[in-house]
Write an enzyme that holds these catalytic residues in place. Structure first.
Site, PDB file in Angstrom:
ATOM      1  N   CYS A   2       0.863  -1.188   0.000  1.00  0.00           N
ATOM      2  CA  CYS A   2       0.000   0.000   0.000  1.00  0.00           C
ATOM      3  C   CYS A   2       0.890   1.226   0.000  1.00  0.00           C
ATOM      4  O   CYS A   2       2.023   1.161   0.470  1.00  0.00           O
ATOM      5  CB  CYS A   2      -0.818   0.096   1.290  1.00  0.00           C
ATOM      6  N   ARG A  16      -4.621   7.087  -0.226  1.00  0.00           N
ATOM      7  CA  ARG A  16      -3.783   5.882  -0.253  1.00  0.00           C
ATOM      8  C   ARG A  16      -4.216   4.950  -1.379  1.00  0.00           C
ATOM      9  O   ARG A  16      -5.334   5.045  -1.890  1.00  0.00           O
ATOM     10  CB  ARG A  16      -3.912   5.173   1.088  1.00  0.00           C
ATOM     11  N   ASN A  79       0.100  -2.012   5.914  1.00  0.00           N
ATOM     12  CA  ASN A  79       0.746  -3.218   6.439  1.00  0.00           C
ATOM     13  C   ASN A  79       2.161  -2.951   6.918  1.00  0.00           C
ATOM     14  O   ASN A  79       2.919  -2.207   6.282  1.00  0.00           O
ATOM     15  CB  ASN A  79       0.796  -4.296   5.349  1.00  0.00           C
TER      16      ASN A  79
HETATM   17  C1  LIG Z   1      -4.593  -5.577   4.032  1.00  0.00           C
HETATM   18  C2  LIG Z   1      -4.640  -4.076   4.300  1.00  0.00           C
HETATM   19  C3  LIG Z   1      -3.255  -3.506   4.098  1.00  0.00           C
HETATM   20  C4  LIG Z   1      -2.831  -3.595   2.666  1.00  0.00           C
HETATM   21  C5  LIG Z   1      -1.356  -3.536   2.597  1.00  0.00           C
HETATM   22  O1  LIG Z   1      -0.667  -2.776   3.241  1.00  0.00           O
HETATM   23  N1  LIG Z   1      -0.827  -4.426   1.786  1.00  0.00           N
HETATM   24  C6  LIG Z   1       0.590  -4.590   1.705  1.00  0.00           C
HETATM   25  C7  LIG Z   1       0.937  -6.037   1.541  1.00  0.00           C
HETATM   26  S1  LIG Z   1       2.561  -6.272   2.059  1.00  0.00           S
HETATM   27  O2  LIG Z   1       2.643  -6.045   3.473  1.00  0.00           O
HETATM   28  O3  LIG Z   1       3.429  -5.379   1.348  1.00  0.00           O
HETATM   29  O4  LIG Z   1       2.852  -7.653   1.740  1.00  0.00           O
HETATM   30  C8  LIG Z   1      -5.105  -3.736   5.720  1.00  0.00           C
HETATM   31  C9  LIG Z   1      -5.252  -2.198   5.874  1.00  0.00           C
HETATM   32  C10 LIG Z   1      -6.367  -1.975   6.905  1.00  0.00           C
HETATM   33  C11 LIG Z   1      -6.670  -3.388   7.423  1.00  0.00           C
HETATM   34  C12 LIG Z   1      -8.043  -3.610   8.084  1.00  0.00           C
HETATM   35  C13 LIG Z   1      -8.258  -2.612   9.223  1.00  0.00           C
HETATM   36  O5  LIG Z   1      -7.146  -2.597  10.113  1.00  0.00           O
HETATM   37  C14 LIG Z   1      -9.556  -2.926   9.987  1.00  0.00           C
HETATM   38  C15 LIG Z   1      -9.705  -4.393  10.424  1.00  0.00           C
HETATM   39  C16 LIG Z   1      -8.800  -4.700  11.624  1.00  0.00           C
HETATM   40  C17 LIG Z   1      -8.978  -6.142  12.085  1.00  0.00           C
HETATM   41  O6  LIG Z   1      -8.108  -6.368  13.144  1.00  0.00           O
HETATM   42  C18 LIG Z   1      -8.660  -7.087  10.937  1.00  0.00           C
HETATM   43  C19 LIG Z   1      -9.573  -6.814   9.762  1.00  0.00           C
HETATM   44  C20 LIG Z   1      -9.491  -5.364   9.266  1.00  0.00           C
HETATM   45  C21 LIG Z   1     -10.665  -5.224   8.269  1.00  0.00           C
HETATM   46  C22 LIG Z   1      -8.124  -5.065   8.573  1.00  0.00           C
HETATM   47  C23 LIG Z   1      -7.880  -6.030   7.387  1.00  0.00           C
HETATM   48  C24 LIG Z   1      -6.547  -5.743   6.652  1.00  0.00           C
HETATM   49  O7  LIG Z   1      -5.478  -6.015   7.511  1.00  0.00           O
HETATM   50  C25 LIG Z   1      -6.472  -4.261   6.196  1.00  0.00           C
HETATM   51  C26 LIG Z   1      -7.528  -4.076   5.097  1.00  0.00           C
END
Ligand SMILES: C[C@H](CCC(=O)NCCS(=O)(=O)O)[C@H]1CC[C@H]2[C@@H]3[C@H](O)C[C@@H]4C[C@H](O)CC[C@]4(C)[C@H]3C[C@H](O)[C@]12C
Length: 325
Positions: A2, A16, A79
């Site tokens: 992200c 974002r 993340n």
């Molecule tokens: C997956 C999302 C982040 C995307 C990202 O950064 N990807 C990068 C991948 S990598 O690292 O580079 O491999 C994160 C951002 C916000 C997160 C959400 C939010 O924190 C709100 C809730 C929180 C709960 O604890 C889990 C579900 C959830 C609904 C989360 C699901 C997921 O972890 C999300 C959607």
């Protein structure tokens, strides 16, 4: 992966990309002033600033990914896998669960000055939302029109960094991301001069050569440099259309196309959506992988004194503007 960024013209913009291999099921969610937040460890908050952002709604609760409030503060969780560590509950501090962090800040802070004050008393704790929705390993960018900070909760405690470039991606920790910008200080939007050797007839034979060396891959550290370079050099008119359009172009520099980042057999990370908050006016713009048209939800059109969440579905599907039929 992200990427988050800020941008200032007449108004202040924050947004974002959300890159992942699947969607949790997102909506544009407005939490009006009288929706009661029941914080797990610090009790109820019956009224607060109104919030709008992208969230997954579970048990009538807005699990925000990125959002802004009516006072001009915005934040996003990205993340931070392998580095994020949340604390155990402690006495004499404000114990806020990781999933409560965005509501906690945006419901009561009208500036980064107030955010910093609140962060002095916070302990981000490892209470999961539910068994089905366990802890997300994140770090955050929080911004108002004057400044940005990065918040990282790690095994050695809570770190709050000034974020002078106003961008965030994923790993490694923020100080390392900032440090690597040193490696690129020679980059420029201008054509390069020959400083290599005055006796060689070197030629700037193509436009854009001032940026030669800007990393083009999708890794988090490369996206950090690329979006920082794009953001600090981006120029646009001041109107809403020109600013919003330019903001989507800035984040377009780190867009992820299906097929280029395989995360498991046959599974690809893509830019599921890109958001652009006009933080000054409370308008949440977004587009998605499947729908390039920009859609928007304006919080001030709604009854912000309500006590019920207001949700809009994410509009999917390309809308092609045929000109001859
Ligand atoms: C997956 C999302 C982040 C995307 C990202 O950064 N990807 C990068 C991948 S990598 O690292 O580079 O491999 C994160 C951002 C916000 C997160 C959400 C939010 O924190 C709100 C809730 C929180 C709960 O604890 C889990 C579900 C959830 C609904 C989360 C699901 C997921 O972890 C999300 C959607």
């Amino acid at each position: 992966m992200c990427t988050a960024a800020t941008y200032k013209t007449k108004d202040f913009y924050f947004g974002r990309t959300l890159d992942y291999e699947f969607s949790y099921g997102d909506q544009i969610v407005i939490t009006p002033r009288n929706y009661a937040f029941n914080f797990r460890h610090v009790g109820d908050m019956k009224n607060h600033y109104a919030i709008i952002g992208m969230a997954h709604v579970a048990e009538d609760y807005p699990l925000y990914y990125d959002a802004m409030n009516e006072k001009g503060v915005a934040m996003a969780g990205l993340n931070f896998v392998g580095n994020a560590v949340y604390a155990a509950i402690k006495p004499d501090v404000e114990n806020i669960a990781q999933f409560e962090f965005i509501p906690w800040i945006l419901s009561q802070c009208s500036s980064l000055v107030e955010v910093r004050e609140l962060l002095e008393r916070i302990n981000i704790v490892n209470t999961p939302f539910s068994e089905q929705l366990p802890l997300a390993q994140l770090h955050w960018i929080i911004s108002d029109e004057n400044e940005s900070i990065t918040v990282e909760s790690m095994s050695d405690g809570l770190h709050i960094y000034d974020n002078p470039v106003g961008v965030l991606t994923n790993n490694p920790p923020f100080p390392q991301q900032m440090f690597q910008l040193n490696n690129y200080m020679y980059l420029s939007p201008k054509q390069p001069r020959n400083t290599f050797c005055e006796n060689l007839a070197l030629d700037a034979y193509s436009r854009g050569m001032g940026g030669l060396g800007l990393p083009g891959d999708l890794s988090s550290s490369s996206r950090f440099v690329r979006v920082a370079f794009t953001k600090v050099n981006a120029i646009s008119g001041e109107s809403e259309e020109e600013s919003v359009s330019q903001f989507f172009h800035i984040l377009g520099s780190v867009d992820q196309q299906r097929g280029c980042c395989e995360v498991a057999d046959g599974k690809y990370e893509i830019t599921l959506y890109t958001s652009c908050c006009n933080v000054t006016k409370g308008i949440y713009y977004y587009n998605t992988y499947e729908n390039h048209q920009i859609s928007a939800v304006d919080m001030h059109v709604e009854n912000l004194d309500s006590d019920k969440m207001i949700c809009y579905p994410v509009i999917q599907g390309e809308r092609i503007n045929y000109q001859n039929k």
